[in-house]
Enzyme design. Structure first.
Site, PDB file in Angstrom:
ATOM      1  N   ARG A 102       7.106   3.403  11.282  1.00 28.17           N
ATOM      2  CA  ARG A 102       8.016   2.270  11.281  1.00 28.17           C
ATOM      3  C   ARG A 102       9.416   2.862  11.303  1.00 28.17           C
ATOM      4  NH1 ARG A 102       9.970  -0.555   6.931  1.00 28.17           N
ATOM      5  NH2 ARG A 102       8.957   0.965   5.595  1.00 28.17           N
ATOM      6  N   LYS A 110       8.725 -11.995  -4.175  1.00 25.38           N
ATOM      7  CA  LYS A 110       7.491 -11.724  -4.936  1.00 25.38           C
ATOM      8  C   LYS A 110       7.052 -10.295  -4.586  1.00 25.38           C
ATOM      9  CE  LYS A 110       2.991 -11.703  -6.041  1.00 25.38           C
ATOM     10  NZ  LYS A 110       2.958 -10.261  -6.346  1.00 25.38           N
ATOM     11  N   GLU A 133       3.309  -8.672   8.720  1.00 22.40           N
ATOM     12  CA  GLU A 133       3.127  -7.274   9.105  1.00 22.40           C
ATOM     13  C   GLU A 133       1.947  -6.769   8.302  1.00 22.40           C
ATOM     14  OE1 GLU A 133       4.503  -6.056  11.597  1.00 22.40           O
ATOM     15  OE2 GLU A 133       6.405  -7.125  11.841  1.00 22.40           O
ATOM     16  N   GLU A 193      -9.722   0.379   8.064  1.00 23.92           N
ATOM     17  CA  GLU A 193      -8.511   1.057   7.553  1.00 23.92           C
ATOM     18  C   GLU A 193      -8.811   1.622   6.169  1.00 23.92           C
ATOM     19  OE1 GLU A 193      -5.266  -1.493   6.078  1.00 23.92           O
ATOM     20  OE2 GLU A 193      -3.856  -0.148   7.076  1.00 23.92           O
ATOM     21  N   ARG A 218      16.947   5.325   2.743  1.00 26.57           N
ATOM     22  CA  ARG A 218      16.695   4.528   3.949  1.00 26.57           C
ATOM     23  C   ARG A 218      17.035   3.048   3.690  1.00 26.57           C
ATOM     24  NH1 ARG A 218      10.693   4.084   6.767  1.00 26.57           N
ATOM     25  NH2 ARG A 218      11.229   2.491   8.275  1.00 26.57           N
ATOM     26  N   THR A 272       2.450  -6.469  -7.444  1.00 27.11           N
ATOM     27  CA  THR A 272       2.441  -6.263  -8.897  1.00 27.11           C
ATOM     28  C   THR A 272       2.639  -4.779  -9.204  1.00 27.11           C
ATOM     29  OG1 THR A 272       1.131  -8.223  -9.258  1.00 27.11           O
ATOM     30  CG2 THR A 272       1.046  -6.545 -10.989  1.00 27.11           C
ATOM     31  N   ARG A 297      -0.053   4.531   4.318  1.00 27.43           N
ATOM     32  CA  ARG A 297       1.004   3.979   5.166  1.00 27.43           C
ATOM     33  C   ARG A 297       0.348   3.111   6.226  1.00 27.43           C
ATOM     34  NH1 ARG A 297       2.271   7.954   8.164  1.00 27.43           N
ATOM     35  NH2 ARG A 297       4.127   6.991   9.025  1.00 27.43           N
ATOM     36  N   CYS A 298       0.994   1.970   6.514  1.00 27.86           N
ATOM     37  CA  CYS A 298       0.406   1.072   7.522  1.00 27.86           C
ATOM     38  C   CYS A 298       0.293   1.791   8.851  1.00 27.86           C
ATOM     39  CB  CYS A 298       1.237  -0.198   7.655  1.00 27.86           C
ATOM     40  SG  CYS A 298       2.959   0.094   8.034  1.00 27.86           S
ATOM     41  N   THR A 299       1.283   2.639   9.163  1.00 21.25           N
ATOM     42  CA  THR A 299       1.295   3.324  10.454  1.00 21.25           C
ATOM     43  C   THR A 299       0.738   4.744  10.363  1.00 21.25           C
ATOM     44  OG1 THR A 299       3.571   3.951  10.035  1.00 21.25           O
ATOM     45  CG2 THR A 299       3.242   2.026  11.450  1.00 21.25           C
ATOM     46  N   ASN A 358       3.218  -0.095  -1.197  1.00 21.94           N
ATOM     47  CA  ASN A 358       3.429   1.284  -0.735  1.00 21.94           C
ATOM     48  C   ASN A 358       4.889   1.644  -0.442  1.00 21.94           C
ATOM     49  OD1 ASN A 358       3.301  -0.337   1.539  1.00 21.94           O
ATOM     50  ND2 ASN A 358       2.323   1.211   2.814  1.00 21.94           N
ATOM     51  N   TYR A 359       5.709   0.652  -0.117  1.00 18.74           N
ATOM     52  CA  TYR A 359       7.159   0.883   0.016  1.00 18.74           C
ATOM     53  C   TYR A 359       7.846  -0.212  -0.807  1.00 18.74           C
ATOM     54  CZ  TYR A 359       6.414   4.259   3.764  1.00 18.74           C
ATOM     55  OH  TYR A 359       6.031   5.370   4.493  1.00 18.74           O
TER      56      TYR A 359
HETATM   57  P1  NAP Z   1      -2.038  -6.732  -0.403  1.00 19.52           P
HETATM   58  O1  NAP Z   1      -3.068  -6.502  -1.447  1.00 19.52           O
HETATM   59  O2  NAP Z   1      -2.372  -7.633   0.722  1.00 19.52           O
HETATM   60  O3  NAP Z   1      -0.748  -7.277  -1.185  1.00 19.52           O
HETATM   61  C1  NAP Z   1       0.463  -7.525  -0.529  1.00 19.52           C
HETATM   62  C2  NAP Z   1       1.253  -8.547  -1.303  1.00 19.52           C
HETATM   63  O4  NAP Z   1       0.597  -9.814  -1.259  1.00 19.52           O
HETATM   64  C3  NAP Z   1       1.407  -8.229  -2.795  1.00 19.52           C
HETATM   65  O5  NAP Z   1       2.688  -8.620  -3.211  1.00 19.52           O
HETATM   66  C4  NAP Z   1       0.348  -9.107  -3.435  1.00 19.52           C
HETATM   67  O6  NAP Z   1       0.583  -9.388  -4.778  1.00 19.52           O
HETATM   68  C5  NAP Z   1       0.508 -10.346  -2.576  1.00 19.52           C
HETATM   69  N1  NAP Z   1      -0.592 -11.295  -2.637  1.00 19.52           N
HETATM   70  C6  NAP Z   1      -1.887 -11.092  -2.964  1.00 19.52           C
HETATM   71  N2  NAP Z   1      -2.579 -12.259  -2.886  1.00 19.52           N
HETATM   72  C7  NAP Z   1      -1.703 -13.204  -2.485  1.00 19.52           C
HETATM   73  C8  NAP Z   1      -1.803 -14.608  -2.219  1.00 19.52           C
HETATM   74  N3  NAP Z   1      -2.942 -15.282  -2.335  1.00 19.52           N
HETATM   75  N4  NAP Z   1      -0.697 -15.261  -1.823  1.00 19.52           N
HETATM   76  C9  NAP Z   1       0.481 -14.617  -1.680  1.00 19.52           C
HETATM   77  N5  NAP Z   1       0.636 -13.296  -1.930  1.00 19.52           N
HETATM   78  C10 NAP Z   1      -0.441 -12.596  -2.318  1.00 19.52           C
HETATM   79  O7  NAP Z   1      -1.549  -5.348   0.241  1.00 19.52           O
HETATM   80  P2  NAP Z   1      -1.190  -3.972  -0.496  1.00 19.52           P
HETATM   81  O8  NAP Z   1      -2.462  -3.359  -1.017  1.00 19.52           O
HETATM   82  O9  NAP Z   1      -0.062  -4.177  -1.445  1.00 19.52           O
HETATM   83  O10 NAP Z   1      -0.631  -3.104   0.732  1.00 19.52           O
HETATM   84  C11 NAP Z   1      -1.460  -2.344   1.558  1.00 19.52           C
HETATM   85  C12 NAP Z   1      -1.687  -3.045   2.879  1.00 19.52           C
HETATM   86  O11 NAP Z   1      -0.448  -3.401   3.453  1.00 19.52           O
HETATM   87  C13 NAP Z   1      -2.374  -2.153   3.915  1.00 19.52           C
HETATM   88  O12 NAP Z   1      -3.330  -2.896   4.624  1.00 19.52           O
HETATM   89  C14 NAP Z   1      -1.236  -1.748   4.839  1.00 19.52           C
HETATM   90  O13 NAP Z   1      -1.648  -1.392   6.137  1.00 19.52           O
HETATM   91  C15 NAP Z   1      -0.393  -2.975   4.803  1.00 19.52           C
HETATM   92  N6  NAP Z   1       0.979  -2.657   5.170  1.00 19.52           N
HETATM   93  C16 NAP Z   1       1.439  -3.091   6.371  1.00 19.52           C
HETATM   94  C17 NAP Z   1       2.722  -2.763   6.780  1.00 19.52           C
HETATM   95  C18 NAP Z   1       3.246  -3.240   8.096  1.00 19.52           C
HETATM   96  O14 NAP Z   1       4.467  -3.313   8.225  1.00 19.52           O
HETATM   97  N7  NAP Z   1       2.420  -3.554   9.073  1.00 19.52           N
HETATM   98  C19 NAP Z   1       3.540  -1.988   5.946  1.00 19.52           C
HETATM   99  C20 NAP Z   1       3.034  -1.566   4.722  1.00 19.52           C
HETATM  100  C21 NAP Z   1       1.757  -1.914   4.340  1.00 19.52           C
HETATM  101  P3  NAP Z   1      -0.219  -8.586  -5.930  1.00 19.52           P
HETATM  102  O15 NAP Z   1       0.216  -7.164  -5.823  1.00 19.52           O
HETATM  103  O16 NAP Z   1       0.219  -9.254  -7.172  1.00 19.52           O
HETATM  104  O17 NAP Z   1      -1.687  -8.747  -5.644  1.00 19.52           O
END
Ligand code: NAP
Length: 483
Positions: free
Chosen positions: A445, A185, A258, A385, A111, A188, A291-293, A162-163
């Site tokens: 998505r 970035k 997002e 969520e 994709r 991690t 997945r967000c969706t 997740n992606y």
């Molecule tokens: P997350 O914990 O918010 O982390 C997302 C990104 O933000 C990571 O790269 C993280 O780095 C970084 N980050 C953390 N603290 C930060 C700060 N203070 N400043 C800048 N960047 C920072 O989310 P996740 O657990 O990876 O993903 C799951 C979430 O994403 C779910 O809520 C899901 O619904 C949402 N999501 C939304 C969509 C959409 O398109 N709407 C798509 C996919 C996922 P580190 O990993 O180093 O902490």
């Protein structure tokens, strides 16, 4: 520094055009969520390396922006070709690092290749416009406005776990095609896959310094990146909590967010229940609900709820559970903390009277897919969520009640409506406060040329290839005063 075994690969960061170890001499150990072993180490990049990377990107960006779209597109098409060659290795990395089953991991890479090629085509076909002044009262025909789109400068692309490939490339490709430099970035947990993807980009001979890959915990380096005066736009995908934090830190910087979701599947009394159950189960439980969706709640008309629950139970109990290497549908969650969180939501609901239809078994971070019926509004699982394999079913007595509960959520990403009545589908679609409504289909998505957006706590701004290019560029007006 995390403690790690000695025999794992230590990956360099890609800073200002060079693959290098960080001057911090610190690395972060990445543990596989299903092998439960350290699979690699990534660099903990320092603030001064961020400074150097942004400076190099700014410098390279001017020359990059002056290239023709066709020339920029050649680099990106070459990137897609390189990813094609590395498809198996990158998919294996996604599987190992974030626990997605191999089939889904490979689909994510495919994709991404399609998305990059489409982004090139889309950018090639986006044109500026011109306007005469005489359309405005008192305006003059002698004023000719030429409206072009120009890049913003350096885009900070932050992606979630997740992606790790697709949600990174869907920021990097439009940013580059729009003529920007990029600071990437990755999450991690996901950075090894991100590194492999950027190794493929590097092989295209991309101008030195145009893009850097900054690894390091968001909690340590995130604010420094977000507040950096050299960043001109931020494209973020991740949790609502981090997104809100980012929007407080970034001042007067265009921001696309997002974020999380609590997508409802609204099931009307006249729905085709086989189709509905199939879509709900795949929507809720693919990649264990990470997945967000994902479908994160079912709002079903009480008159057909028993029938639907029976069909869901049968389908859920057929889902295979286990390691991603065996292509199981339900795989271990990203870490134990996430599994504890989901378990807490299940326990809370059961203690308040929800009926357990199936599931609620756990082995470390591997949770069996869990269906909860008779969920009520006082239960956390009705609103929060989970990002895991639990699906709450809320019984409603009218379409109006379903819409009311759907809209009570803080989130507004997508919603599904299952009905055979097109008028009712359109009525509900018009009333639910979300970015996208799926009629008789699961929330998702894509295809990536569709606009993708969340409202309320689910986001700000719009992605999708066309909109991403727009959000990463701005209009520039030149007025020719002809006389
Ligand atoms: P997350 O914990 O918010 O982390 C997302 C990104 O933000 C990571 O790269 C993280 O780095 C970084 N980050 C953390 N603290 C930060 C700060 N203070 N400043 C800048 N960047 C920072 O989310 P996740 O657990 O990876 O993903 C799951 C979430 O994403 C779910 O809520 C899901 O619904 C949402 N999501 C939304 C969509 C959409 O398109 N709407 C798509 C996919 C996922 P580190 O990993 O180093 O902490």
């Amino acid at each position: 520094m995390d403690s790690v075994k000695n025999d794992v690969t230590t990956y360099p960061a890609y800073l200002a055009g060079k693959w290098q170890t960080s001057e911090s001499r610190e690395t972060i150990a990445i543990t596989s969520p299903w092998q439960h072993d350290v699979i690699g180490k990534v660099q903990a990049v320092t603030q001064s390396e961020v400074d150097q990377s942004i400076k190099a990107s700014k410098k390279a960006q001017h020359a990059w922006a002056s290239l023709s779209l066709g020339d920029r597109g050649q680099y990106l098409n070459q990137w897609a070709n390189e990813l094609e060659k590395d498809k198996e290795a990158i998919a294996t990395s996604v599987m190992t690092e974030v626990g997605k089953n191999y089939d889904d991991a490979e689909k994510e890479v495919t994709r991404t290749i399609d998305l990059i090629r489409y982004t090139v085509q889309e950018a090639l076909h986006m044109h500026g416009e011109s306007v005469r002044g005489d359309g405005f009262p008192g305006g003059s025909k002698e004023k000719l406005g030429i409206i072009e789109r120009v890049p913003l400068g350096v885009v900070l692309a932050i992606s979630p776990f997740n992606y790790p490939v697709n949600l990174a490339a869907s920021k990097i490709a439009p940013a580059l095609m729009a003529g920007n430099g990029v600071i990437f970035k990755p999450a991690t947990q996901g950075s090894i896959s991100g590194i492999k993807m950027i190794q493929a980009l590097d092989r295209t001979g991309l101008p030195t310094g145009l893009l850097s890959l900054i690894t390091g915990h968001g909690s340590v380096i995130g604010d420094y990146l977000t507040e950096h005066p050299g960043i001109n736009m931020i494209s973020f995908t991740g949790s609502t909590q981090t997104g809100k934090h980012l929007s407080q830190k970034s001042i007067m910087i265009p921001l696309v967010l997002e974020l999380g979701g609590k997508d409802p599947a609204i099931v009307c009394h006249d729905a085709n229940l086989d189709l509905t159950a199939k879509n709900i189960v795949s929507g809720a439980f693919s990649y264990s609900g990470q997945r967000c969706t994902a479908v994160k709640r079912v709002l079903v008309d009480d008159s057909i709820a028993d029938q639907l629950v029976a069909k869901l139970k049968t389908a859920v109990e057929k889902l295979s559970v286990g390691s991603p290497v065996d292509d199981n549908a339900i795989v271990p969650l990203i870490d134990n903390k996430s599994a504890d969180f989901v378990q807490g939501l299940i326990d809370d609901a059961l203690s308040k009277g929800a009926a357990l239809i199936t599931g609620n078994r756990r082995d470390k971070n591997l949770l069996a897919p869990t269906l909860l019926d008779n969920v009520t509004e006082d239960m956390d699982v009705a609103w929060i969520e989970p990002f895991g394999p639990v699906l709450p079913i809320i019984r409603v007595h009218s379409v109006a009640e379903a819409i009311e509960i759907a809209n009570k959520s803080n989130f507004g990403l997508q919603a599904s409506v299952f009905t055979q009545d097109i008028d009712k589908a359109l009525e509900i679609a018009g009333a639910v406060e979300v970015g996208t409504v799926q009629v008789n289909g699961r929330p998702e998505r894509g295809p990536d040329n569709f606009p993708f957006l969340g409202v309320k706590a689910s986001g700000m701004g719009t992605q999708g290839v066309h909109n991403s290019i727009l959000s990463m560029s701005r209009e520039k007006l030149t007025v020719m005063n002809l006389k």
